[in-house]
Design an enzyme around this catalytic site. Structure first.
Site, PDB file in Angstrom:
ATOM      1  N   LYS A  93      35.271  18.418  45.288  1.00 54.45           N
ATOM      2  CA  LYS A  93      35.003  17.781  46.249  1.00 54.45           C
ATOM      3  C   LYS A  93      33.237  17.532  46.063  1.00 54.45           C
ATOM      4  CE  LYS A  93      35.305  20.084  50.745  1.00 54.45           C
ATOM      5  NZ  LYS A  93      34.762  21.276  52.080  1.00 54.45           N
ATOM      6  N   SER A 166      38.012  22.048  54.868  1.00 51.86           N
ATOM      7  CA  SER A 166      37.266  20.851  55.009  1.00 51.86           C
ATOM      8  C   SER A 166      38.569  20.363  53.346  1.00 51.86           C
ATOM      9  CB  SER A 166      36.699  20.834  55.507  1.00 51.86           C
ATOM     10  OG  SER A 166      35.828  21.689  54.741  1.00 51.86           O
ATOM     11  N   SER A 190      37.938  26.282  53.661  1.00 52.63           N
ATOM     12  CA  SER A 190      38.299  25.349  53.441  1.00 52.63           C
ATOM     13  C   SER A 190      38.864  24.670  52.060  1.00 52.63           C
ATOM     14  CB  SER A 190      36.471  24.596  53.615  1.00 52.63           C
ATOM     15  OG  SER A 190      36.578  24.460  55.155  1.00 52.63           O
TER      16      SER A 190
END
Length: 477
Positions: A93, A166, A190
């Site tokens: 990420k 997310s 997330s």
């Protein structure tokens, strides 16, 4: 000398390599049947072919990945095999610092930010011999579930559907076989949210088990890095590599790191599992999802677990408690909020402005209520070993332009997200696929356990996964 088998994959077409699990590919690399260079090229070919459609990557590090693969190949050929991640292509990420590689946090505000050092989890992946393919798309600052400043990833199961957030790119890339596994970051869900909507295994570890040094903060009292993989075993392999105390993050746990992979015995006989009533009967849990959770409970019961409903009254209030705690986010980005508010996307800007003016008594009340919730959860976990609950109440929803927040009725844009209870209680929580909707979209269950008992959580999730076939299905990419 490099073994002859490293000169090419003799019994497998290179295009098939990305469909292997981390465990499978790791064994082939260890034995010399597949080379790290061959595996990396197979993944890069797939990334370059699909990323224009899936939008999972913000940065692809082709040259660095090839060099890392060559280094891994030479080490293994020289007898310096590091373990099951050696030569495995992974991605992370874009919230996680990578030395010399752009790290945006999902926002154009940091579009040109290049860290001068690696986050601890990146350093540990490198120590394990993993090959970094690139940085993955995400919602802005990881403090919103759906709002992207960059073009949002498409769900590999249906391009018109969201991949969650997310860690949206982590879910999309892993499900689309554009990396062998990935790292996300989980605050309120997330890692688990995109894993659920993309049909993956995803783990939120116990808070403080993994260092957050070099990870852009969201809500510090809940933030934790976690793995996403196509199987529970793959998650266990990544967790093993990144877990453990880090002097650069004084909050990290100082206890020993168990051998998580060895816990995957397939045996759940005698485990006491409680279906969390308050979350399960949440109004946002649709019929297909609800049935799939009960079916999963029955499957675990047939495997020998003792499955019953349990009640945690404070769990009904997890949403408002979480809202009060999240005032930590605008504190982190206070200078940006004051000086450049219009550079922040609408969702975050409104949320940060509102949270920034909430009276301090609201925050302290939320902290008190969180303490009560955690106490009730831990009390319940004295009577059961694990909690079973939905991850999200509905399958992946349509990917539409972000609606504007116009009033109280649409402030919460993800009312179906049911990951907050383990986050507030700082529990390890694993999601695994547990079925498919009539539209062919993944359904998911969530298994939470006692703090630092990831081994039992992984054991139960693996046993369920191996007793079903949901994880074997491929999206149409």
């Amino acid at each position: 000398m490099i073994p002859a088998s490293y000169l090419g994959v003799e019994q497998m077409d290179r295009a098939d390599i990305p469909f292997l699990t981390v465990a499978e590919l790791g064994e082939l690399i260890r034995s010399g049947e597949v080379s790290p260079v061959e595996a990396t090229e197979a993944y890069l070919e797939r990334v370059n072919a699909l990323n224009g459609d899936i939008r999972a990557y913000l940065t692809v590090t082709d040259d660095l990945a090839r060099q890392a693969a060559r280094d891994a190949e030479a080490e293994i050929a020289g007898g310096q095999y590091r373990g099951p991640l050696h030569g495995i292509p992974v991605a992370v990420k874009d919230q996680i610092y990578t030395e010399g590689i752009r790290t945006t946090g999902g926002s154009p505000v940091f579009d040109e930010f290049v860290p001068e050092y690696d986050a601890t989890v990146i350093a540990r992946l490198k120590e394990a011999g993993a090959v970094l393919l690139g940085k993955l798309n995400m919602t802005e600052f990881a403090t919103t579930g759906l709002s992207h400043q960059f073009d949002p990833p498409r769900n590999p199961w249906a391009r018109d559907r969201s991949s969650g957030g997310s860690s949206s790119g982590s879910g999309a890339a892993t499900a689309a076989f554009m990396c062998a596994a990935s790292l996300g970051e989980d605050t309120g869900g997330s890692v688990r949210f995109p894993a659920a909507w993309c049909g993956l295994a995803g783990l939120r570890p116990t808070w403080s088990l993994i260092s957050r040094f070099g990870v852009m903060p969201g809500v510090r009292s809940m933030d934790t890095v976690g793995p996403l993989g196509r199987t529970v075993e793959d998650c266990a392999i990544l967790l093993q590599a990144i877990a453990g105390h880090d002097p650069q993050d004084r909050m990290t746990h100082q206890g020993p790191v168990p051998d998580y992979r060895s816990s995957l015995t397939g045996d759940v006989s005698g485990l006491r599992i409680g279906i969390l009533r308050e979350v399960f009967y949440h109004s946002s849990v649709d019929g297909e999802m609800g049935k799939s959770i009960f079916d999963a409970g029955n499957a675990l019961s047939r495997l020998g677990a003792d499955v019953n409903e349990v009640s945690v009254p404070m769990a009904s209030h997890a949403g408002p408690i979480n809202g009060g705690i999240r005032v930590e986010a605008p504190t982190t980005y206070r200078s940006l909020l004051l000086d450049r508010p219009h550079d922040i996307a609408h969702d975050n800007r409104i949320g940060y402005m509102v949270n920034a003016i909430l009276p301090s008594t609201y925050y302290y009340k939320a902290v008190q209520l969180r303490t009560l919730l955690r106490a009730q959860i831990l009390q319940t976990l004295e009577d059961v070993d694990l909690l079973l609950l939905p991850t999200v109440g509905v399958p992946a929803q349509p990917l539409t332009p972000d609606p504007q927040i116009t009033g109280p009725e649409n402030v919460n844009r993800t009312p179906y997200l049911l990951t907050t209870v383990p986050s507030l209680a700082n529990l390890p929580s694993l999601v695994v696929p547990c079925g498919f909707s009539e539209d062919g979209l993944p359904l998911s269950l969530q298994i939470a356990g006692r703090p630092f008992d990831e081994a039992t959580v992984l054991r139960a999730g693996h046993a369920y996964e191996q007793a079903t076939e949901w994880h074997t299905r491929r999206p149409p990419v």
